[in-house]
Design a protein around this motif. Structure first.
Motif, PDB file in Angstrom:
ATOM      1  N   VAL A 249      -3.353   9.393  -8.089  1.00 43.57           N
ATOM      2  CA  VAL A 249      -1.860   9.258  -7.481  1.00 43.57           C
ATOM      3  C   VAL A 249      -1.378   8.363  -6.453  1.00 43.57           C
ATOM      4  O   VAL A 249      -2.554   8.906  -4.673  1.00 43.57           O
ATOM      5  N   ALA A 250      -0.412   7.708  -6.350  1.00 41.02           N
ATOM      6  CA  ALA A 250       0.216   6.914  -5.096  1.00 41.02           C
ATOM      7  C   ALA A 250       1.593   7.654  -4.685  1.00 41.02           C
ATOM      8  O   ALA A 250       2.594   7.807  -6.157  1.00 41.02           O
ATOM      9  N   ALA A 251       1.664   8.218  -3.911  1.00 37.09           N
ATOM     10  CA  ALA A 251       3.298   8.360  -3.624  1.00 37.09           C
ATOM     11  C   ALA A 251       3.846   7.269  -2.296  1.00 37.09           C
ATOM     12  O   ALA A 251       3.411   6.423  -1.435  1.00 37.09           O
ATOM     13  N   ASP A 252       4.556   6.986  -2.753  1.00 40.63           N
ATOM     14  CA  ASP A 252       5.288   5.444  -2.006  1.00 40.63           C
ATOM     15  C   ASP A 252       7.028   6.832  -0.773  1.00 40.63           C
ATOM     16  O   ASP A 252       7.711   6.731  -2.193  1.00 40.63           O
ATOM     17  N   ILE A 253       7.254   6.656  -0.316  1.00 33.90           N
ATOM     18  CA  ILE A 253       8.521   7.275   0.759  1.00 33.90           C
ATOM     19  C   ILE A 253       9.249   6.307   0.528  1.00 33.90           C
ATOM     20  O   ILE A 253       8.423   4.972   2.025  1.00 33.90           O
TER      21      ILE A 253
ATOM     22  N   MET B 229       0.767  -1.291   0.085  1.00 32.96           N
ATOM     23  CA  MET B 229      -0.351   0.353   0.640  1.00 32.96           C
ATOM     24  C   MET B 229       1.141   1.084  -0.193  1.00 32.96           C
ATOM     25  O   MET B 229       1.907   1.372   0.596  1.00 32.96           O
ATOM     26  N   ALA B 230       0.225   2.479  -0.651  1.00 34.76           N
ATOM     27  CA  ALA B 230       1.198   3.298  -0.788  1.00 34.76           C
ATOM     28  C   ALA B 230       1.192   4.246   0.669  1.00 34.76           C
ATOM     29  O   ALA B 230      -0.008   4.246   0.966  1.00 34.76           O
ATOM     30  N   ASP B 231       1.573   5.362   0.766  1.00 35.82           N
ATOM     31  CA  ASP B 231       2.426   5.871   1.823  1.00 35.82           C
ATOM     32  C   ASP B 231       0.627   7.696   1.594  1.00 35.82           C
ATOM     33  O   ASP B 231       0.570   7.129   2.415  1.00 35.82           O
ATOM     34  N   ILE B 232       0.550   7.658   0.670  1.00 38.60           N
ATOM     35  CA  ILE B 232      -0.343   8.440  -0.483  1.00 38.60           C
ATOM     36  C   ILE B 232      -0.883   7.696  -1.766  1.00 38.60           C
ATOM     37  O   ILE B 232       0.076   7.863  -1.983  1.00 38.60           O
ATOM     38  N   GLU B 233      -2.311   7.780  -1.579  1.00 41.48           N
ATOM     39  CA  GLU B 233      -3.022   7.777  -2.503  1.00 41.48           C
ATOM     40  C   GLU B 233      -4.517   8.802  -2.322  1.00 41.48           C
ATOM     41  O   GLU B 233      -4.641   8.844  -1.965  1.00 41.48           O
ATOM     42  N   LEU B 234      -4.627   9.354  -4.119  1.00 39.66           N
ATOM     43  CA  LEU B 234      -5.157  10.077  -4.105  1.00 39.66           C
ATOM     44  C   LEU B 234      -5.856   9.322  -5.421  1.00 39.66           C
ATOM     45  O   LEU B 234      -5.729   8.967  -6.408  1.00 39.66           O
ATOM     46  N   THR B 235      -7.086   9.973  -5.434  1.00 35.78           N
ATOM     47  CA  THR B 235      -8.225   9.806  -6.503  1.00 35.78           C
ATOM     48  C   THR B 235      -9.452  10.300  -6.581  1.00 35.78           C
ATOM     49  O   THR B 235     -10.064  10.338  -6.048  1.00 35.78           O
ATOM     50  N   LEU B 236      -9.420  11.240  -8.177  1.00 34.88           N
ATOM     51  CA  LEU B 236     -10.011  12.781  -8.306  1.00 34.88           C
ATOM     52  C   LEU B 236     -10.576  12.059  -9.518  1.00 34.88           C
ATOM     53  O   LEU B 236      -9.823  11.306 -10.371  1.00 34.88           O
ATOM     54  N   PRO B 237     -11.082  12.819 -10.219  1.00 32.67           N
ATOM     55  CA  PRO B 237     -11.890  12.743 -11.519  1.00 32.67           C
ATOM     56  C   PRO B 237     -11.111  13.511 -12.350  1.00 32.67           C
ATOM     57  O   PRO B 237     -10.265  14.653 -11.391  1.00 32.67           O
ATOM     58  N   ALA B 238     -10.187  12.868 -13.136  1.00 28.61           N
ATOM     59  CA  ALA B 238      -9.866  13.269 -14.239  1.00 28.61           C
ATOM     60  C   ALA B 238     -10.193  15.171 -14.925  1.00 28.61           C
ATOM     61  O   ALA B 238     -10.760  15.003 -15.895  1.00 28.61           O
TER      62      ALA B 238
END
Length: 103
Positions: free
Chosen positions: A64-68, A1-10
């Motif tokens: 968008v997913a960010a892994d640190i 699992m990513a540290d931060i995940e966002l799902t937004l309309p494009a």
């Protein structure tokens, strides 16, 4: 699992939301200002590609997913669209993908 995940309309307005979130993350991680600027630009280009190319004017998600990790930050931008196809009317210079691929 990513540290931060966002799902937004494009949608174009959500590119700024993602850029702001990644900027906040970079500041919290105390990234070098030039590195943070480069990361934000690359993420902006990737998200803009989703908005322009993925759904052919229709709606769909931009994820968008960010892994640190100890020594690096990985950001992944995904969509469920058709992929990038050549557009003779493209408003950009076509530099986004090479920029995104820069290590």
């Amino acid at each position: 699992m990513a540290d931060i995940e966002l799902t937004l309309p494009a949608r174009a307005e959500n590119v700024a939301v993602v850029r702001h979130a990644i900027g906040g993350l970079g500041e919290a991680l105390d990234l070098d200002p030039q590195t943070l600027s480069d990361v934000k630009l690359a993420v902006t280009e990737a998200c803009t590609n989703v908005v322009v190319h993925a759904y052919d004017g229709g709606d769909g998600p931009m994820q968008v997913a960010a892994d640190i990790d100890t020594d690096h930050l990985t950001v992944v931008v995904r969509d469920e669209g058709r992929g990038i196809v050549p557009r003779p009317d493209s408003p950009g210079l076509g530099l986004g993908l090479p920029l995104i691929a820069t290590p």
